[in-house]
Design a protein around this motif. Structure first.
Motif, PDB file in Angstrom:
ATOM      1  N   THR A 184      34.685  80.533  -5.021  1.00  8.51           N
ATOM      2  CA  THR A 184      34.648  80.148  -3.840  1.00  8.51           C
ATOM      3  C   THR A 184      34.261  81.318  -2.951  1.00  8.51           C
ATOM      4  O   THR A 184      33.962  82.596  -3.264  1.00  8.51           O
ATOM      5  CB  THR A 184      35.987  80.000  -3.258  1.00  8.51           C
ATOM      6  OG1 THR A 184      36.813  81.281  -3.673  1.00  8.51           O
ATOM      7  CG2 THR A 184      36.792  78.949  -4.072  1.00  8.51           C
ATOM      8  N   THR A 224      24.026  70.876   1.267  1.00  6.08           N
ATOM      9  CA  THR A 224      25.583  71.271   0.643  1.00  6.08           C
ATOM     10  C   THR A 224      25.126  72.897   0.957  1.00  6.08           C
ATOM     11  O   THR A 224      24.078  73.502   0.710  1.00  6.08           O
ATOM     12  CB  THR A 224      25.553  71.104  -0.873  1.00  6.08           C
ATOM     13  OG1 THR A 224      25.527  69.645  -1.014  1.00  6.08           O
ATOM     14  CG2 THR A 224      26.949  71.836  -1.295  1.00  6.08           C
ATOM     15  N   PHE A 273      27.204  76.968   0.636  1.00  3.27           N
ATOM     16  CA  PHE A 273      28.153  77.970   0.287  1.00  3.27           C
ATOM     17  C   PHE A 273      28.217  78.968   1.405  1.00  3.27           C
ATOM     18  O   PHE A 273      27.575  79.699   1.539  1.00  3.27           O
ATOM     19  CB  PHE A 273      27.646  78.650  -1.200  1.00  3.27           C
ATOM     20  CG  PHE A 273      28.630  79.453  -1.802  1.00  3.27           C
ATOM     21  CD1 PHE A 273      29.743  78.468  -2.441  1.00  3.27           C
ATOM     22  CD2 PHE A 273      28.591  80.684  -2.040  1.00  3.27           C
ATOM     23  CE1 PHE A 273      30.648  79.228  -3.346  1.00  3.27           C
ATOM     24  CE2 PHE A 273      29.690  81.268  -2.806  1.00  3.27           C
ATOM     25  CZ  PHE A 273      30.776  80.514  -3.444  1.00  3.27           C
ATOM     26  N   ASP A 274      29.347  78.676   1.982  1.00  3.38           N
ATOM     27  CA  ASP A 274      29.493  79.296   3.240  1.00  3.38           C
ATOM     28  C   ASP A 274      30.906  80.036   3.905  1.00  3.38           C
ATOM     29  O   ASP A 274      31.747  79.792   3.424  1.00  3.38           O
ATOM     30  CB  ASP A 274      29.356  77.976   4.267  1.00  3.38           C
ATOM     31  CG  ASP A 274      29.115  78.692   5.651  1.00  3.38           C
ATOM     32  OD1 ASP A 274      28.509  79.198   6.265  1.00  3.38           O
ATOM     33  OD2 ASP A 274      30.065  78.387   6.662  1.00  3.38           O
ATOM     34  N   GLU A 325      33.570  78.444   5.294  1.00  6.70           N
ATOM     35  CA  GLU A 325      33.891  77.271   4.734  1.00  6.70           C
ATOM     36  C   GLU A 325      33.161  76.001   5.213  1.00  6.70           C
ATOM     37  O   GLU A 325      33.956  74.745   4.800  1.00  6.70           O
ATOM     38  CB  GLU A 325      35.496  76.920   4.690  1.00  6.70           C
ATOM     39  CG  GLU A 325      36.218  78.231   4.492  1.00  6.70           C
ATOM     40  CD  GLU A 325      37.809  77.935   4.389  1.00  6.70           C
ATOM     41  OE1 GLU A 325      38.299  77.845   3.483  1.00  6.70           O
ATOM     42  OE2 GLU A 325      38.324  78.015   5.439  1.00  6.70           O
ATOM     43  N   LYS A 336      30.837  73.050   4.210  1.00 12.60           N
ATOM     44  CA  LYS A 336      30.602  72.336   2.903  1.00 12.60           C
ATOM     45  C   LYS A 336      29.445  71.617   2.775  1.00 12.60           C
ATOM     46  O   LYS A 336      28.397  71.704   1.940  1.00 12.60           O
ATOM     47  CB  LYS A 336      31.781  71.885   2.237  1.00 12.60           C
ATOM     48  CG  LYS A 336      32.891  72.751   2.038  1.00 12.60           C
ATOM     49  CD  LYS A 336      34.242  71.992   1.252  1.00 12.60           C
ATOM     50  CE  LYS A 336      35.414  73.044   1.251  1.00 12.60           C
ATOM     51  NZ  LYS A 336      35.143  74.306   0.475  1.00 12.60           N
ATOM     52  N   ARG A 337      29.545  70.541   3.641  1.00 13.57           N
ATOM     53  CA  ARG A 337      28.451  69.555   3.718  1.00 13.57           C
ATOM     54  C   ARG A 337      27.972  68.957   5.080  1.00 13.57           C
ATOM     55  O   ARG A 337      29.113  68.666   5.556  1.00 13.57           O
ATOM     56  CB  ARG A 337      28.749  68.537   2.649  1.00 13.57           C
ATOM     57  CG  ARG A 337      27.686  67.560   2.325  1.00 13.57           C
ATOM     58  CD  ARG A 337      27.909  66.662   1.093  1.00 13.57           C
ATOM     59  NE  ARG A 337      27.825  67.123  -0.088  1.00 13.57           N
ATOM     60  CZ  ARG A 337      29.065  67.393  -0.813  1.00 13.57           C
ATOM     61  NH1 ARG A 337      30.136  67.069  -0.233  1.00 13.57           N
ATOM     62  NH2 ARG A 337      28.862  67.937  -1.913  1.00 13.57           N
TER      63      ARG A 337
END
Length: 226
Positions: free
Chosen positions: A35, A177, A179-180, A183, A185-186
């Motif tokens: 995560t 998509t 990876f942030d 949070e 996500k898409r």
């Protein structure tokens, strides 16, 4: 990110906490994290977090929480003249260039990572009029990495209304998509535009700053190259 401007004294204390390794006790050695590391709710440090999160994906199994801490310290040192203002103003493009230089050096020196990174900016001096062209080219580059067995990511800058640096991991037919550190996500590809006016006049649209894109590829460590 847009932030209210805090007092400099408060930010100076925050910077000291980041710079002082003893400020965070009991750091865990976790190399299986899946995560993203999350930034605070009211800071502008998304650029630094994006690079740390990129390392997490680039070096699974070898990049630990200890490494994340050390890398963050190196990144803060790389743009130390910008503190404390960078905490609430965020990192600009030239700051990101300096941060990636420090990150690349860290990867070279951290032998246990068993690899380095190569960072390029193919969109820096190009004008792109259609957001579909950007996503298409970036998606093809990411897919080429999959075919070659090479880990690849993109760090992009989202302008209005977010003012945010984030990591792109995959671009599909209809969505992208992330990876942030927020949070995220898409999002649907149709939610992006290269026009600031369109973003401001259409709720839910995001201005994409295509020139503020950094492509990241994992490479073998120098001693392992043939």
């Amino acid at each position: 990110m847009k932030h209210r401007e805090p007092k400099a004294a408060t930010s100076a204390v925050a910077f000291k906490a980041v710079s002082d390794r003893k400020a965070v006790p009991d750091r865990k050695m976790n190399a299986s994290r899946r995560t993203p590391y999350l930034q605070g709710q009211i800071d502008g440090l998304c650029g630094l977090y994006a690079i740390v999160n990129a390392f997490q994906l680039m070096f699974p199994g070898t990049f630990t929480d200890e490494d994340a801490w050390e890398l963050m310290v190196n990144l803060c040192d790389a743009i130390s003249p910008k503190f404390p203002a960078v905490i609430w103003k965020g990192a600009g493009v030239e700051d990101m260039v300096a941060l990636f230089k420090a990150a690349s050096q860290y990867a070279l020196e951290a032998k246990h990572l068993k690899g380095t990174i190569e960072v390029t900016r193919p969109f820096a001096n190009r004008r792109i009029d259609r957001v579909q062209d950007f996503w298409g080219e970036l998606g093809a580059w990411l897919e080429d990495g999959v075919r070659r067995g090479e880990k690849r990511l993109a760090l992009i800058g989202i302008g209005y209304p977010d003012n945010h640096w984030t990591i792109v991991t995959h671009i599909g037919a209809r969505s992208v998509t992330f990876f942030d550190s927020w949070e995220l996500k898409r999002l649907a590809l149709r939610q992006f535009t290269v026009s600031n006016d369109v973003a401001k006049s259409n709720g839910g649209m995001h201005k994409l700053d295509t020139r503020q894109s950094f492509l990241i590829a994992r490479k073998a460590a120098p001693s392992l190259r043939r």
